[in-house]
Design a protein around this motif. Structure first.
Motif, PDB file in Angstrom:
ATOM      1  N   ILE A   1       0.931  -1.448  -0.129  1.00  0.00           N
ATOM      2  CA  ILE A   1      -0.099  -0.050   0.075  1.00  0.00           C
ATOM      3  C   ILE A   1       0.929   1.271   0.112  1.00  0.00           C
ATOM      4  O   ILE A   1       1.477   1.499   1.165  1.00  0.00           O
ATOM      5  N   ASN A   2       0.951   1.942  -1.283  1.00  0.00           N
ATOM      6  CA  ASN A   2       1.863   3.098  -1.386  1.00  0.00           C
ATOM      7  C   ASN A   2       1.327   4.253  -0.909  1.00  0.00           C
ATOM      8  O   ASN A   2       0.264   4.591  -1.308  1.00  0.00           O
ATOM      9  N   TYR A   3       1.912   5.219   0.016  1.00  0.00           N
ATOM     10  CA  TYR A   3       1.504   6.299  -0.055  1.00  0.00           C
ATOM     11  C   TYR A   3       2.712   7.382  -0.449  1.00  0.00           C
ATOM     12  O   TYR A   3       3.883   7.362  -0.046  1.00  0.00           O
ATOM     13  N   TYR A   4       2.288   8.447  -1.416  1.00  0.00           N
ATOM     14  CA  TYR A   4       3.360   9.240  -1.931  1.00  0.00           C
ATOM     15  C   TYR A   4       2.912  10.664  -1.505  1.00  0.00           C
ATOM     16  O   TYR A   4       2.006  11.337  -1.907  1.00  0.00           O
ATOM     17  N   PRO A   5       3.536  11.177  -0.548  1.00  0.00           N
ATOM     18  CA  PRO A   5       3.459  12.472   0.214  1.00  0.00           C
ATOM     19  C   PRO A   5       3.543  13.619  -1.146  1.00  0.00           C
ATOM     20  O   PRO A   5       4.387  13.434  -2.012  1.00  0.00           O
TER      21      PRO A   5
ATOM     22  N   GLY B   1       8.299   9.484  -7.535  1.00  0.00           N
ATOM     23  CA  GLY B   1       7.800   8.703  -6.209  1.00  0.00           C
ATOM     24  C   GLY B   1       8.171   7.313  -6.588  1.00  0.00           C
ATOM     25  O   GLY B   1       8.463   6.656  -5.537  1.00  0.00           O
ATOM     26  N   LEU B   2       8.361   6.650  -7.501  1.00  0.00           N
ATOM     27  CA  LEU B   2       8.858   5.337  -7.721  1.00  0.00           C
ATOM     28  C   LEU B   2       9.639   5.234  -9.161  1.00  0.00           C
ATOM     29  O   LEU B   2       9.040   5.619 -10.119  1.00  0.00           O
ATOM     30  N   GLY B   3      11.003   4.977  -8.927  1.00  0.00           N
ATOM     31  CA  GLY B   3      11.812   5.097 -10.291  1.00  0.00           C
ATOM     32  C   GLY B   3      11.488   4.367 -11.326  1.00  0.00           C
ATOM     33  O   GLY B   3      10.813   2.994 -10.988  1.00  0.00           O
ATOM     34  N   SER B   4      11.951   4.358 -12.785  1.00  0.00           N
ATOM     35  CA  SER B   4      11.277   3.466 -13.779  1.00  0.00           C
ATOM     36  C   SER B   4      11.961   2.014 -13.275  1.00  0.00           C
ATOM     37  O   SER B   4      12.982   1.635 -12.959  1.00  0.00           O
ATOM     38  N   HIS B   5      10.994   0.919 -13.621  1.00  0.00           N
ATOM     39  CA  HIS B   5      11.447  -0.489 -13.091  1.00  0.00           C
ATOM     40  C   HIS B   5      10.304  -1.185 -14.062  1.00  0.00           C
ATOM     41  O   HIS B   5       9.186  -0.762 -14.261  1.00  0.00           O
ATOM     42  N   SER B   6      10.551  -2.541 -13.901  1.00  0.00           N
ATOM     43  CA  SER B   6       9.652  -3.338 -14.387  1.00  0.00           C
ATOM     44  C   SER B   6       9.338  -4.162 -13.115  1.00  0.00           C
ATOM     45  O   SER B   6      10.072  -4.537 -12.300  1.00  0.00           O
ATOM     46  N   ASP B   7       8.092  -4.815 -12.919  1.00  0.00           N
ATOM     47  CA  ASP B   7       7.752  -5.773 -11.443  1.00  0.00           C
ATOM     48  C   ASP B   7       8.509  -7.087 -11.768  1.00  0.00           C
ATOM     49  O   ASP B   7       8.446  -7.665 -12.996  1.00  0.00           O
ATOM     50  N   VAL B   8       9.051  -7.619 -10.612  1.00  0.00           N
ATOM     51  CA  VAL B   8       9.753  -8.877 -10.874  1.00  0.00           C
ATOM     52  C   VAL B   8       8.918 -10.093 -11.007  1.00  0.00           C
ATOM     53  O   VAL B   8       9.504 -10.999 -11.597  1.00  0.00           O
TER      54      VAL B   8
ATOM     55  N   GLU C   1       7.714  -1.650 -18.469  1.00  0.00           N
ATOM     56  CA  GLU C   1       8.439  -0.509 -17.677  1.00  0.00           C
ATOM     57  C   GLU C   1       7.684   0.656 -17.121  1.00  0.00           C
ATOM     58  O   GLU C   1       7.030   1.252 -17.946  1.00  0.00           O
ATOM     59  N   HIS C   2       7.569   1.065 -15.946  1.00  0.00           N
ATOM     60  CA  HIS C   2       6.838   2.134 -15.334  1.00  0.00           C
ATOM     61  C   HIS C   2       7.364   2.877 -14.364  1.00  0.00           C
ATOM     62  O   HIS C   2       8.521   2.357 -13.889  1.00  0.00           O
ATOM     63  N   ARG C   3       6.846   3.940 -14.152  1.00  0.00           N
ATOM     64  CA  ARG C   3       7.344   4.636 -13.081  1.00  0.00           C
ATOM     65  C   ARG C   3       6.356   5.611 -12.592  1.00  0.00           C
ATOM     66  O   ARG C   3       5.143   5.534 -13.162  1.00  0.00           O
ATOM     67  N   VAL C   4       6.577   6.258 -11.155  1.00  0.00           N
ATOM     68  CA  VAL C   4       5.365   6.994 -10.650  1.00  0.00           C
ATOM     69  C   VAL C   4       6.301   8.458 -10.347  1.00  0.00           C
ATOM     70  O   VAL C   4       7.309   8.535  -9.867  1.00  0.00           O
ATOM     71  N   LEU C   5       5.563   9.466 -11.021  1.00  0.00           N
ATOM     72  CA  LEU C   5       6.076  10.906 -10.651  1.00  0.00           C
ATOM     73  C   LEU C   5       5.492  11.288  -9.362  1.00  0.00           C
ATOM     74  O   LEU C   5       4.721  10.897  -8.808  1.00  0.00           O
TER      75      LEU C   5
ATOM     76  N   ALA D   1      -1.059  14.469  -1.890  1.00  0.00           N
ATOM     77  CA  ALA D   1      -0.731  12.957  -1.869  1.00  0.00           C
ATOM     78  C   ALA D   1      -1.369  12.084  -2.717  1.00  0.00           C
ATOM     79  O   ALA D   1      -2.428  12.319  -3.131  1.00  0.00           O
ATOM     80  N   ARG D   2      -0.607  10.972  -3.102  1.00  0.00           N
ATOM     81  CA  ARG D   2      -1.301   9.985  -3.917  1.00  0.00           C
ATOM     82  C   ARG D   2      -1.021   8.633  -3.448  1.00  0.00           C
ATOM     83  O   ARG D   2      -0.208   8.207  -2.593  1.00  0.00           O
ATOM     84  N   MET D   3      -2.198   7.662  -3.410  1.00  0.00           N
ATOM     85  CA  MET D   3      -1.922   6.401  -2.876  1.00  0.00           C
ATOM     86  C   MET D   3      -2.516   5.243  -3.953  1.00  0.00           C
ATOM     87  O   MET D   3      -3.094   5.729  -4.795  1.00  0.00           O
ATOM     88  N   SER D   4      -1.664   4.105  -3.626  1.00  0.00           N
ATOM     89  CA  SER D   4      -2.120   2.948  -4.719  1.00  0.00           C
ATOM     90  C   SER D   4      -2.053   1.797  -3.682  1.00  0.00           C
ATOM     91  O   SER D   4      -1.263   1.830  -2.931  1.00  0.00           O
ATOM     92  N   ILE D   5      -2.500   0.838  -4.405  1.00  0.00           N
ATOM     93  CA  ILE D   5      -2.384  -0.578  -3.732  1.00  0.00           C
ATOM     94  C   ILE D   5      -1.688  -1.482  -5.008  1.00  0.00           C
ATOM     95  O   ILE D   5      -2.548  -1.533  -5.946  1.00  0.00           O
TER      96      ILE D   5
ATOM     97  N   CYS E   1      -0.626  -5.375  -6.008  1.00  0.00           N
ATOM     98  CA  CYS E   1      -0.511  -6.843  -5.417  1.00  0.00           C
ATOM     99  C   CYS E   1       0.388  -7.472  -6.373  1.00  0.00           C
ATOM    100  O   CYS E   1      -0.087  -7.672  -7.536  1.00  0.00           O
ATOM    101  N   PHE E   2       1.448  -8.250  -6.047  1.00  0.00           N
ATOM    102  CA  PHE E   2       2.337  -8.932  -6.803  1.00  0.00           C
ATOM    103  C   PHE E   2       2.129 -10.202  -6.765  1.00  0.00           C
ATOM    104  O   PHE E   2       1.944 -10.661  -5.534  1.00  0.00           O
ATOM    105  N   PHE E   3       2.192 -10.959  -7.642  1.00  0.00           N
ATOM    106  CA  PHE E   3       1.889 -12.318  -7.555  1.00  0.00           C
ATOM    107  C   PHE E   3       3.028 -13.157  -8.329  1.00  0.00           C
ATOM    108  O   PHE E   3       3.265 -12.945  -9.661  1.00  0.00           O
TER     109      PHE E   3
HETATM  110  C1  OGA Z   1       4.766  -0.572  -7.690  1.00  0.00           C
HETATM  111  C2  OGA Z   1       4.252   0.396  -8.744  1.00  0.00           C
HETATM  112  C3  OGA Z   1       2.567   2.101  -9.168  1.00  0.00           C
HETATM  113  C4  OGA Z   1       1.679   3.153  -8.492  1.00  0.00           C
HETATM  114  O1  OGA Z   1       4.663  -0.599  -6.336  1.00  0.00           O
HETATM  115  O2  OGA Z   1       5.642  -1.447  -8.218  1.00  0.00           O
HETATM  116  O3  OGA Z   1       4.684   0.274  -9.609  1.00  0.00           O
HETATM  117  O4  OGA Z   1       1.044   3.416  -9.201  1.00  0.00           O
HETATM  118  N1  OGA Z   1       3.357   1.234  -8.378  1.00  0.00           N
HETATM  119  O5  OGA Z   1       1.915   3.024  -7.210  1.00  0.00           O
END
Ligand code: OGA
Ligand code: NI
Length: 243
Positions: free
Chosen positions: A98-102, A112-119, A173-177, A183-187, A189-191
């Motif tokens: 559960i992400n909180y980007y202040p 907020g989150l640098g460029s990456h692909s999920d593992v 590949e994705h990232r979060v500005l 503030a931004r929130m997201s959830i 879930c990685f499987f």
């Molecule tokens: C992550 C992700 C995106 C978001 O947690 O790996 O890419 O919108 N989150 O928070």
């Protein structure tokens, strides 16, 4: 502070950024993680009482969705259900963040989150329905992911699906500005597969015209490489398996 840990293996942890011990610039996010390693720990059972029922109800439903989608990925490549059930690795490993980007006073200095692909294999993301921030790299251009409606999920195909399909499906590949005001929130879930699973391109997708593009790797080793990677463009996680 009671839940604070930077360990990727803690059942429940609250952490900042990605890997602060190796970063010169911190990512602008705090995350509450729940980790389910079958046979080892179930962070959803150990969740703080104040949100235990909510995270359990949420993950139970999202897990069903993820399993259905995962199967459909392979069906869409023409594979038989029998083959999928026996030869495609299961995805019992669950991680929820559960992400909180202040709000960030100077958004040009970090992400907020640098460029990456999920593992793992696939990610079911519930993005913030009002505050934008998520972007995907589409052929070299960063494209914002616009909210469709408040109940919509974003599904990311992740590294192990790229490996299993020998690149027929790509790990996005994705990232979060960051946002200067809100503030931004997201959830997320990685499987993914069990740690002891060897992930390799599925033999049915390999032939003379389609030689393997990835080597077989133990998911545990893949994860270990990910956990020790620095903040770098795309973190290069797939390079670990690329031939
Ligand atoms: C992550 C992700 C995106 C978001 O947690 O790996 O890419 O919108 N989150 O928070
Ligand atoms: Ni991600």
């Amino acid at each position: 502070m009671r839940l604070h840990s930077q360990s990727f293996r803690a059942p429940v942890s609250y952490s900042t950024s990605f890997n602060p011990s190796m970063e010169r610039v911190r990512e602008w996010r705090d995350t509450l993680f729940f980790n389910r390693f079958p046979g080892f720990c179930d962070g959803f059972k150990e969740a703080p009482a104040i949100c235990r029922k909510e995270v359990q109800d949420y993950i139970n439903e999202v897990e069903k969705l993820a399993r259905t989608l995962y199967k459909m990925i392979f069906q869409s490549l023409g594979l038989e259900n029998k083959y999928i059930n026996t030869d495609v690795p299961d995805i019992p490993r669950t991680l929820m963040g559960i992400n909180y980007y202040p709000p960030c006073p100077n958004p040009s200095l970090t992400l907020g989150l640098g460029s990456h692909s999920d593992v793992s294999c696939l990610t079911v993301l519930h993005p913030d329905s009002e505050v934008l921030g998520l972007e995907i790299n589409h052929k070299g251009t960063w494209v914002p992911v616009l909210p469709v409606d408040a109940s919509a999920f974003v599904i990311n195909l992740a590294d192990q699906v790229e490996i299993l399909t020998n690149g027929k499906y790509r790990s996005i590949e994705h990232r979060v500005l960051t946002n200067g005001e809100k503030a931004r929130m997201s959830i997320a879930c990685f499987f993914g597969p069990l740690e002891e699973t060897v992930v390799a391109p599925l033999p049915v997708l390999i032939d003379g015209n389609n030689p393997p593009k990835y080597r077989a790797t133990l998911f545990k080793d893949y994860n270990r490489n990910f956990a020790s990677s620095r903040l770098q463009p795309n973190r290069g996680t797939l390079d670990f398996a690329r031939i």
